[in-house]
Design a protein around this motif. Structure first.
Motif, PDB file in Angstrom:
ATOM      1  N   LEU B  28       0.838  -1.210   0.000  1.00  0.00           N
ATOM      2  CA  LEU B  28       0.000   0.000   0.000  1.00  0.00           C
ATOM      3  C   LEU B  28       0.873   1.260   0.000  1.00  0.00           C
ATOM      4  O   LEU B  28       0.607   2.217  -0.728  1.00  0.00           O
ATOM      5  CB  LEU B  28      -0.924   0.000   1.229  1.00  0.00           C
ATOM      6  CG  LEU B  28      -2.053  -1.042   1.231  1.00  0.00           C
ATOM      7  CD1 LEU B  28      -2.725  -1.089   2.601  1.00  0.00           C
ATOM      8  CD2 LEU B  28      -3.080  -0.720   0.143  1.00  0.00           C
ATOM      9  N   ILE B  29       1.943   1.241   0.813  1.00  0.00           N
ATOM     10  CA  ILE B  29       2.836   2.402   0.894  1.00  0.00           C
ATOM     11  C   ILE B  29       3.564   2.594  -0.442  1.00  0.00           C
ATOM     12  O   ILE B  29       3.683   3.706  -0.955  1.00  0.00           O
ATOM     13  CB  ILE B  29       3.840   2.235   2.064  1.00  0.00           C
ATOM     14  CG1 ILE B  29       3.096   2.242   3.404  1.00  0.00           C
ATOM     15  CG2 ILE B  29       4.888   3.337   2.050  1.00  0.00           C
ATOM     16  CD1 ILE B  29       3.939   1.793   4.591  1.00  0.00           C
ATOM     17  N   MET B  30       4.014   1.477  -1.041  1.00  0.00           N
ATOM     18  CA  MET B  30       4.689   1.544  -2.341  1.00  0.00           C
ATOM     19  C   MET B  30       3.775   2.209  -3.368  1.00  0.00           C
ATOM     20  O   MET B  30       4.169   3.138  -4.062  1.00  0.00           O
ATOM     21  CB  MET B  30       5.037   0.114  -2.788  1.00  0.00           C
ATOM     22  CG  MET B  30       6.195  -0.075  -3.726  1.00  0.00           C
ATOM     23  SD  MET B  30       6.209   0.832  -5.249  1.00  0.00           S
ATOM     24  CE  MET B  30       5.021  -0.069  -6.231  1.00  0.00           C
ATOM     25  N   GLY B  31       2.514   1.758  -3.432  1.00  0.00           N
ATOM     26  CA  GLY B  31       1.564   2.309  -4.401  1.00  0.00           C
ATOM     27  C   GLY B  31       1.288   3.787  -4.165  1.00  0.00           C
ATOM     28  O   GLY B  31       1.263   4.588  -5.103  1.00  0.00           O
ATOM     29  N   SER B  32       1.127   4.159  -2.903  1.00  0.00           N
ATOM     30  CA  SER B  32       0.794   5.557  -2.622  1.00  0.00           C
ATOM     31  C   SER B  32       1.996   6.469  -2.887  1.00  0.00           C
ATOM     32  O   SER B  32       1.837   7.593  -3.357  1.00  0.00           O
ATOM     33  CB  SER B  32       0.264   5.705  -1.194  1.00  0.00           C
ATOM     34  OG  SER B  32       1.296   5.523  -0.269  1.00  0.00           O
ATOM     35  N   GLN B  33       3.217   5.963  -2.624  1.00  0.00           N
ATOM     36  CA  GLN B  33       4.400   6.781  -2.930  1.00  0.00           C
ATOM     37  C   GLN B  33       4.578   6.933  -4.436  1.00  0.00           C
ATOM     38  O   GLN B  33       4.994   7.991  -4.918  1.00  0.00           O
ATOM     39  CB  GLN B  33       5.647   6.165  -2.301  1.00  0.00           C
ATOM     40  CG  GLN B  33       5.672   6.376  -0.787  1.00  0.00           C
ATOM     41  CD  GLN B  33       6.954   5.888  -0.144  1.00  0.00           C
ATOM     42  OE1 GLN B  33       7.820   5.307  -0.793  1.00  0.00           O
ATOM     43  NE2 GLN B  33       7.070   6.134   1.152  1.00  0.00           N
ATOM     44  N   ALA B  42      -2.413   2.607 -13.583  1.00  0.00           N
ATOM     45  CA  ALA B  42      -2.071   1.664 -14.659  1.00  0.00           C
ATOM     46  C   ALA B  42      -0.561   1.452 -14.723  1.00  0.00           C
ATOM     47  O   ALA B  42      -0.086   0.343 -14.979  1.00  0.00           O
ATOM     48  CB  ALA B  42      -2.594   2.178 -15.997  1.00  0.00           C
ATOM     49  N   GLU B  43       0.202   2.526 -14.479  1.00  0.00           N
ATOM     50  CA  GLU B  43       1.662   2.395 -14.509  1.00  0.00           C
ATOM     51  C   GLU B  43       2.166   1.589 -13.314  1.00  0.00           C
ATOM     52  O   GLU B  43       3.122   0.823 -13.427  1.00  0.00           O
ATOM     53  CB  GLU B  43       2.319   3.780 -14.554  1.00  0.00           C
ATOM     54  CG  GLU B  43       2.148   4.431 -15.919  1.00  0.00           C
ATOM     55  CD  GLU B  43       2.438   5.922 -15.932  1.00  0.00           C
ATOM     56  OE1 GLU B  43       2.620   6.467 -17.026  1.00  0.00           O
ATOM     57  OE2 GLU B  43       2.472   6.553 -14.843  1.00  0.00           O
ATOM     58  N   VAL B  44       1.508   1.777 -12.167  1.00  0.00           N
ATOM     59  CA  VAL B  44       1.867   0.975 -10.990  1.00  0.00           C
ATOM     60  C   VAL B  44       1.581  -0.498 -11.261  1.00  0.00           C
ATOM     61  O   VAL B  44       2.398  -1.373 -10.954  1.00  0.00           O
ATOM     62  CB  VAL B  44       1.105   1.466  -9.733  1.00  0.00           C
ATOM     63  CG1 VAL B  44       1.287   0.496  -8.569  1.00  0.00           C
ATOM     64  CG2 VAL B  44       1.588   2.854  -9.334  1.00  0.00           C
ATOM     65  N   LEU B  45       0.432  -0.769 -11.904  1.00  0.00           N
ATOM     66  CA  LEU B  45       0.090  -2.155 -12.254  1.00  0.00           C
ATOM     67  C   LEU B  45       1.142  -2.739 -13.197  1.00  0.00           C
ATOM     68  O   LEU B  45       1.601  -3.870 -13.017  1.00  0.00           O
ATOM     69  CB  LEU B  45      -1.301  -2.207 -12.893  1.00  0.00           C
ATOM     70  CG  LEU B  45      -1.793  -3.602 -13.301  1.00  0.00           C
ATOM     71  CD1 LEU B  45      -1.943  -4.511 -12.097  1.00  0.00           C
ATOM     72  CD2 LEU B  45      -3.121  -3.512 -14.058  1.00  0.00           C
ATOM     73  N   ALA B  46       1.543  -1.932 -14.196  1.00  0.00           N
ATOM     74  CA  ALA B  46       2.555  -2.396 -15.156  1.00  0.00           C
ATOM     75  C   ALA B  46       3.858  -2.700 -14.427  1.00  0.00           C
ATOM     76  O   ALA B  46       4.494  -3.733 -14.663  1.00  0.00           O
ATOM     77  CB  ALA B  46       2.782  -1.339 -16.238  1.00  0.00           C
ATOM     78  N   MET B  47       4.262  -1.822 -13.503  1.00  0.00           N
ATOM     79  CA  MET B  47       5.527  -2.038 -12.796  1.00  0.00           C
ATOM     80  C   MET B  47       5.451  -3.270 -11.897  1.00  0.00           C
ATOM     81  O   MET B  47       6.365  -4.096 -11.864  1.00  0.00           O
ATOM     82  CB  MET B  47       5.896  -0.809 -11.968  1.00  0.00           C
ATOM     83  CG  MET B  47       7.364  -0.821 -11.553  1.00  0.00           C
ATOM     84  SD  MET B  47       7.719   0.196 -10.116  1.00  0.00           S
ATOM     85  CE  MET B  47       7.672   1.807 -10.808  1.00  0.00           C
ATOM     86  N   PHE B  52       7.942  -6.690 -10.600  1.00  0.00           N
ATOM     87  CA  PHE B  52       7.541  -7.609  -9.525  1.00  0.00           C
ATOM     88  C   PHE B  52       8.695  -7.898  -8.572  1.00  0.00           C
ATOM     89  O   PHE B  52       9.121  -9.035  -8.410  1.00  0.00           O
ATOM     90  CB  PHE B  52       6.974  -8.904 -10.133  1.00  0.00           C
ATOM     91  CG  PHE B  52       6.455  -9.866  -9.102  1.00  0.00           C
ATOM     92  CD1 PHE B  52       5.612  -9.435  -8.088  1.00  0.00           C
ATOM     93  CD2 PHE B  52       6.813 -11.204  -9.130  1.00  0.00           C
ATOM     94  CE1 PHE B  52       5.139 -10.314  -7.135  1.00  0.00           C
ATOM     95  CE2 PHE B  52       6.341 -12.097  -8.179  1.00  0.00           C
ATOM     96  CZ  PHE B  52       5.506 -11.644  -7.178  1.00  0.00           C
ATOM     97  N   ALA B  53       9.211  -6.833  -7.973  1.00  0.00           N
ATOM     98  CA  ALA B  53      10.273  -7.001  -6.973  1.00  0.00           C
ATOM     99  C   ALA B  53      10.170  -5.807  -6.030  1.00  0.00           C
ATOM    100  O   ALA B  53      10.472  -4.682  -6.419  1.00  0.00           O
ATOM    101  CB  ALA B  53      11.639  -7.068  -7.629  1.00  0.00           C
ATOM    102  N   GLY B  54       9.688  -6.056  -4.828  1.00  0.00           N
ATOM    103  CA  GLY B  54       9.285  -4.982  -3.916  1.00  0.00           C
ATOM    104  C   GLY B  54      10.362  -3.969  -3.606  1.00  0.00           C
ATOM    105  O   GLY B  54      10.167  -2.762  -3.785  1.00  0.00           O
ATOM    106  N   TRP B 142       0.221  -8.711  -4.563  1.00  0.00           N
ATOM    107  CA  TRP B 142       1.104  -7.565  -4.808  1.00  0.00           C
ATOM    108  C   TRP B 142       0.463  -6.598  -5.818  1.00  0.00           C
ATOM    109  O   TRP B 142       0.476  -5.385  -5.617  1.00  0.00           O
ATOM    110  CB  TRP B 142       2.468  -8.064  -5.308  1.00  0.00           C
ATOM    111  CG  TRP B 142       3.475  -7.005  -5.585  1.00  0.00           C
ATOM    112  CD1 TRP B 142       3.990  -6.648  -6.786  1.00  0.00           C
ATOM    113  CD2 TRP B 142       4.109  -6.143  -4.615  1.00  0.00           C
ATOM    114  NE1 TRP B 142       4.897  -5.624  -6.639  1.00  0.00           N
ATOM    115  CE2 TRP B 142       4.984  -5.288  -5.327  1.00  0.00           C
ATOM    116  CE3 TRP B 142       3.997  -5.995  -3.226  1.00  0.00           C
ATOM    117  CZ2 TRP B 142       5.759  -4.317  -4.687  1.00  0.00           C
ATOM    118  CZ3 TRP B 142       4.768  -5.024  -2.598  1.00  0.00           C
ATOM    119  CH2 TRP B 142       5.633  -4.201  -3.321  1.00  0.00           C
ATOM    120  N   GLN B 143      -0.147  -7.153  -6.909  1.00  0.00           N
ATOM    121  CA  GLN B 143      -0.857  -6.289  -7.871  1.00  0.00           C
ATOM    122  C   GLN B 143      -1.979  -5.540  -7.164  1.00  0.00           C
ATOM    123  O   GLN B 143      -2.114  -4.331  -7.264  1.00  0.00           O
ATOM    124  CB  GLN B 143      -1.496  -7.087  -9.026  1.00  0.00           C
ATOM    125  CG  GLN B 143      -0.625  -8.118  -9.697  1.00  0.00           C
ATOM    126  CD  GLN B 143       0.681  -7.563 -10.141  1.00  0.00           C
ATOM    127  OE1 GLN B 143       0.763  -6.443 -10.624  1.00  0.00           O
ATOM    128  NE2 GLN B 143       1.741  -8.313  -9.951  1.00  0.00           N
TER     129      GLN B 143
END
Lengths: 99, 233
Positions: B28-33, B42-47, B52-54, B142-143
């Motif tokens: 959640l923090i990764m996505g919000s940052q 959509a770009e977060v989903l693509a990444m 796929f490496a936190g 993760w997605q």
């Protein structure tokens, strides 16, 4: 919902770099002996990698270090979910107390 | 009788569930940052799908600027993910019976999936059902949670105050100690922690992960009794 082409290029470049790291171990392993010292080193790898990833975050300050120690003690006794709850709870409490 | 495939998928999901649970605040923090840096959901989903490496996604988001510095980001991802080379070398012989499925399988090799699979390999062979069960479960979570973080934004104002940032270190401590094999594991962990912290202080970038891991392995070789080496051989 949109994807900028330059951002996508950067994401794909990161993805290729990351996949390279993931696949190259398979080929490296074929060239490594399955016995002796290399085997001892590879057997030690799981705890070594996991420790190295988090050590700087755990030893970032006194609150984190003490919470880390509590988490270590909990990890010998309790299931994973409980360990996480204790780690999160103790670091929050210690940060509140220690400022 | 329950099919072994279903039972192995179930084992994979059950084993990886606690790390996935601990990963949720991190995702959640990764996505919000990422959203704060101007990345779209959509770009977060693509990444999250393609990289796929936190840890490297976190690092990338902190380095992100517009236009995106693709080469810098790729190099940083490569560096922080170099540990995968060692992890892959360690798991390779345990998944070689996957055949060509090894190549998609390694895309799902995160620290967590690799750790639970290595632990299972101590007791029994890893099947594709187990590996993909654990891997795809963690991948989907993760997605879901990185995109949710990007959509909802910084809904937890100060995650540090609630200790949520510590969920990630806590699960790694627990996973690392899952490989505890008596006191001979202690010098491995101590060396790895010490070298990682020192290198993290002195060297910019993600070299500390590789340096710490190699230090732990070196100590394992030095402290191994000749009988253990013979037994391993």
């Amino acid at each position: 919902m949109s994807i900028d082409p330059i951002n996508l290029l950067a994401i794909v470049a990161m993805g290729v770099a990351t996949y390279l790291t993931r696949i190259s171990g398979l080929f490296l392993a074929d060239r490594l002996p399955r016995t002796g010292r290399i085997r001892v080193a590879l057997d030690a790898l799981p705890p070594a990698v996991l420790t190295a990833v988090v050590a700087p975050a755990v030893l970032a300050g006194p609150a984190e270090a003490i919470a880390g120690l509590i988490t270590v003690l909990a990890a010998f006794r309790l299931p994973l979910i409980a360990v996480v709850a204790i780690g999160v709870g103790s670091v929050a409490a210690l940060r509140a107390v220690m400022g | 009788m329950r099919s072994p495939v279903v039972s192995d998928i179930r084992d994979g999901v059950v084993d990886v569930f606690p790390p996935v649970f601990a990963m949720i605040p991190f995702a959640l923090i990764m996505g919000s940052q990422a959203a704060a840096k101007g990345l779209s959901p959509a770009e977060v989903l693509a990444m999250s799908t393609i990289v796929f490496a936190g840890a490297s996604q976190f690092l990338a988001v902190s380095l992100w600027s517009s236009p995106a510095p693709a080469l810098t980001l790729a190099l940083a991802a490569f560096l922080i993910n170099l540990r995968h080379v060692l992890m892959g070398a360690s798991i390779a012989h345990k998944i070689e019976h996957f055949g060509a499925w090894r190549y998609p399988a390694v895309h799902f090799m995160t620290d967590e999936v690799w750790a639970v699979a290595e632990r299972r390999a101590l007791r029994r062979p890893i099947t594709p059902a187990y590996w993909f069960g654990a891997g795809i479960f963690l991948f989907s979570a993760w997605q879901l949670f990185t995109v949710l973080g990007a959509v909802v934004g910084s809904f937890v104002k100060e995650p540090e105050r609630y200790g949520l940032d510590f969920a990630f270190p806590a699960i790694f401590i627990a996973l690392a100690l899952g490989f505890w094999q008596g006191w001979r594991t202690a010098p491995v962990i101590a060396a790895s922690a010490l070298v990682a912290v020192v290198v993290h202080l002195l060297v910019p970038g993600a070299w500390y992960v590789l340096a710490g891991a190699l230090a732990g392995c070196a100590v394992a070789i030095v402290t191994a009794k000749p009988t253990e080496e013979a037994a391993a051989a």
